[in-house]
Design a protein around this motif. Structure first.
Motif, PDB file in Angstrom:
ATOM      1  N   TRP A  36      35.860  32.260  32.448  1.00 57.24           N
ATOM      2  CA  TRP A  36      36.997  31.688  33.235  1.00 57.24           C
ATOM      3  C   TRP A  36      38.503  32.459  33.359  1.00 57.24           C
ATOM      4  O   TRP A  36      39.387  31.824  33.839  1.00 57.24           O
ATOM      5  N   MET A  89      35.304  37.546  38.198  1.00 54.25           N
ATOM      6  CA  MET A  89      35.358  36.427  37.495  1.00 54.25           C
ATOM      7  C   MET A  89      34.436  36.172  36.277  1.00 54.25           C
ATOM      8  O   MET A  89      33.333  36.736  36.590  1.00 54.25           O
ATOM      9  N   LEU A 101      32.452  34.524  33.383  1.00 55.20           N
ATOM     10  CA  LEU A 101      31.650  33.202  33.120  1.00 55.20           C
ATOM     11  C   LEU A 101      31.107  33.143  31.869  1.00 55.20           C
ATOM     12  O   LEU A 101      31.064  34.212  30.902  1.00 55.20           O
ATOM     13  N   TYR A 124      35.998  17.016  43.039  1.00 56.99           N
ATOM     14  CA  TYR A 124      35.531  18.139  43.513  1.00 56.99           C
ATOM     15  C   TYR A 124      34.857  18.142  45.058  1.00 56.99           C
ATOM     16  O   TYR A 124      34.564  18.995  45.390  1.00 56.99           O
ATOM     17  N   TYR A 184      35.796  23.488  42.474  1.00 57.72           N
ATOM     18  CA  TYR A 184      35.685  23.573  40.975  1.00 57.72           C
ATOM     19  C   TYR A 184      36.955  23.923  40.447  1.00 57.72           C
ATOM     20  O   TYR A 184      37.426  25.126  40.126  1.00 57.72           O
ATOM     21  N   ILE A 211      38.939  24.989  37.700  1.00 58.19           N
ATOM     22  CA  ILE A 211      38.628  25.536  36.438  1.00 58.19           C
ATOM     23  C   ILE A 211      39.456  25.140  35.337  1.00 58.19           C
ATOM     24  O   ILE A 211      40.708  24.880  35.484  1.00 58.19           O
ATOM     25  N   THR A 234      43.303  26.011  33.895  1.00 55.10           N
ATOM     26  CA  THR A 234      43.802  27.100  34.630  1.00 55.10           C
ATOM     27  C   THR A 234      44.459  26.809  35.904  1.00 55.10           C
ATOM     28  O   THR A 234      44.130  25.632  36.207  1.00 55.10           O
ATOM     29  N   SER A 275      41.137  27.298  41.659  1.00 55.34           N
ATOM     30  CA  SER A 275      39.752  26.679  41.940  1.00 55.34           C
ATOM     31  C   SER A 275      38.913  27.263  43.138  1.00 55.34           C
ATOM     32  O   SER A 275      39.536  27.334  44.091  1.00 55.34           O
TER      33      SER A 275
END
Length: 564
Positions: free
Chosen positions: A80, A108, A110, A418, A468, A470, A473, A476
């Protein structure tokens, strides 16, 4: 073409791979470092400082940045977290104009040691320039750091060609390749795929090393094939917290096409590299590399600026690297508590609401990926309409040109964290040049008038957005799709001709057709960064689909989002 070797008497085809083998043997003998244990006694306080960035699965922070150096990548990002990079490459050749490449990438991290990324590349060569490729990338590390020697990571990339070839990497084959380009125009950049094996290791708790083996193959065109390796080694100097690193970097490339498989272009460059961190999350890399073979550029200079951000949760939970460069502070708060201490991360700020209104205002650049004649010749137009073989270019049938600028906005309501529903609208300033022609040989009369269709194109859509946020953080990722109407475009001119196929004897008349309203479908994806709880910065890419051929278009959008 006669090629000269820098090393007379040595077979160059075997010499360069020999360098790679020797460079690979040395790191292979290094054993993985065992994780160290810290025993805390009562009233003991330990403060360890180093690079103030997250560690990816126990890797040193310098090897947790996706791009280790300008030509070399290593391992993966922490979960993330996001890596953003701007890379410039300027290559000077022994003959001809220099070539400049500009690359933008965002990656990004994961969970489970996966990364995904997107990349775009632009080229400037010999007075011309434009977009070249758009790429999608993925990588996966086989294990946590130091579980497998050299920490192998698999990398795969697919490149979509979106421009024209401006600089060939190999000489044209004998037999008139240049004449073919003059008649048909510059060829399109073909799609291609690339696979890499990424290796990385740390030595003596001081030297960081990474190496990439790569293979790339074009799907169409001259089916270019490229393989080789790049590697770099760096060590910190002078400044504290490893803010300044110096090292050595090199790259070898073997390039062939379907017509030159037996006569490859061998390029080997080597030179110093410097990495400086102005802040804990940003870095500037400079690598002037110099050619060592006849096929190499005289100089190949790289300058890259990168930014690693996000991943607060990954930063709190990631394993400590072998030499404790991860910034931490451990202290005993209660003498009577258990000796086994547990560090608790502070609660995360909530940047996105479970239910909120979003008002987004953005500017946009729209492209159609078509080519047209910005200053058409009247003789060409008359000839193309009376004798066939249109020379006007491939105009987009709805927007009109190959690009347009504009702006828009949307209002969305997220009824849960969401999912949101909304309404979107935008306007584009579009134009298309042409001629109004009337010719009657019986009079005789010939009238022509240059025209330019300046028009505003607008659209209104209903949208469904999925996002979404994150955890822990400001980021999104989001995706959306919408359906609506587009209006104001589709103007066109058709020249009707009667009579013999002669540009000066034919009867010609131009009919103008006005704007049309069409059904529009749109879909896209992007990333929002919350500057504050109620203000965000959005950037995305979307595509519009309109009924009819050659009507579809793409849009880059950037703007501010206000959340309530």
């Amino acid at each position: 073409m006669t090629k000269t070797s820098l090393f007379p008497g040595i077979n160059r085809q075997w010499f360069i791979p020999l360098i790679a083998s020797v460079c690979l043997i040395f790191p292979a003998v290094n054993h993985s470092l065992d994780a160290q244990e810290v025993t805390l006694t009562e009233e003991q306080s330990i403060v360890v400082t180093g690079e103030e960035v997250p560690s990816a699965y126990g890797a040193p922070p310098g090897l947790s940045r996706s791009r280790f150096s300008n030509t070399t990548q290593a391992y993966v990002l922490p979960p993330w977290s996001f890596f953003f990079g701007e890379l410039f490459e300027g290559a000077g050749f022994r003959h001809g104009a220099p070539d400049y490449l500009f690359t933008q990438e965002i990656e990004m991290g994961l969970p489970y040691r996966f990364n995904v990324a997107a990349e775009s590349q632009f080229e400037r060569f010999n007075g011309g320039g434009g977009a070249q490729t758009v790429s999608l990338e993925a990588r996966w590390a086989l294990a946590d750091w130091n579980k497998i020697p050299l920490n192998p990571t698999l990398f795969a990339e697919y490149k979509f060609g979106v421009g024209t070839i401006r600089h060939e990497e190999v000489p044209p084959p004998p037999g008139g390749g240049e004449q073919e380009e003059e008649e048909g125009g510059p060829p399109k950049v073909p799609d291609a795929y690339e696979v890499r094996l990424l290796l990385a290791q740390e030595f003596f708790e001081r030297v960081e090393w990474a190496m990439n083996w790569f293979f790339e193959k074009e799907n169409t065109g001259d089916r270019g094939r490229e393989w080789g390796f790049s590697q770099a080694a760096m060590t910190p100097v002078l400044l504290p917290n490893e803010r300044l690193k110096v090292g050595l970097e090199m790259e070898y490339r073997n390039v062939t096409t379907k017509d030159t498989r037996g006569d490859a272009v061998n390029s080997f460059t080597i030179g110093p590299t410097v990495a400086w961190k102005p802040t804990s999350s940003t870095r500037l890399d400079i690598s002037p590399l110099f050619g060592c073979t006849h096929d190499s550029p005289v100089a190949d200079v790289f300058v890259a600026f990168s930014w690693l951000f996000g991943g607060e949760r990954a930063e709190a939970e990631a394993p400590v690297s072998s030499r404790f460069r991860y910034l931490s502070k451990i202290s005993r708060a209660d003498k009577n508590s258990d000796k086994g201490m547990k560090q608790v991360a502070p609660p995360c700020p909530d940047w996105y609401g479970d239910r909120e209104w979003n008002v987004n205002l953005w500017g946009t650049y729209t492209f159609t990926n078509t080519e047209f004649a910005p200053n058409p010749s009247l003789v060409d137009i008359v000839q193309s309409t009376s004798e066939g073989g249109a020379v006007l270019g491939t105009y987009d049938h709805y927007i009109g040109g190959d690009h347009a600028w504009g702006g828009g906005g949307d209002i969305k309501y997220f009824f849960c964290r969401y999912v949101g529903l909304g309404v979107e609208g935008f306007a584009l300033d579009a134009s298309k040049p042409g001629f109004d022609i009337f010719e009657d040989p019986a009079v005789p009369i010939f009238i022509h008038r240059r025209i330019n269709h300046d028009h505003t194109i607008g659209s209104v859509l209903g949208t469904l957005t999925l996002r979404y946020p994150i955890p822990c953080t400001r980021l999104s990722p989001y995706a959306w799709a919408g359906v609506g109407a587009i209006f104001g475009g589709g103007e066109r001119d058709i020249v009707h001709t009667q009579g013999p196929p002669d540009a000066f004897a034919v009867h010609a008349q131009t009919d103008h057709f006005g704007a049309e309203t069409k059904l529009l479908g749109q879909f896209g994806a992007g990333l929002e960064f919350r500057i504050a709880r109620h203000i965000g910065w959005t950037n995305d890419l979307c595509f519009g689909v309109i009924d009819g051929t050659k009507n579809n278009f793409g849009m880059f959008r950037s703007g501010l989002n206000f959340a309530f």
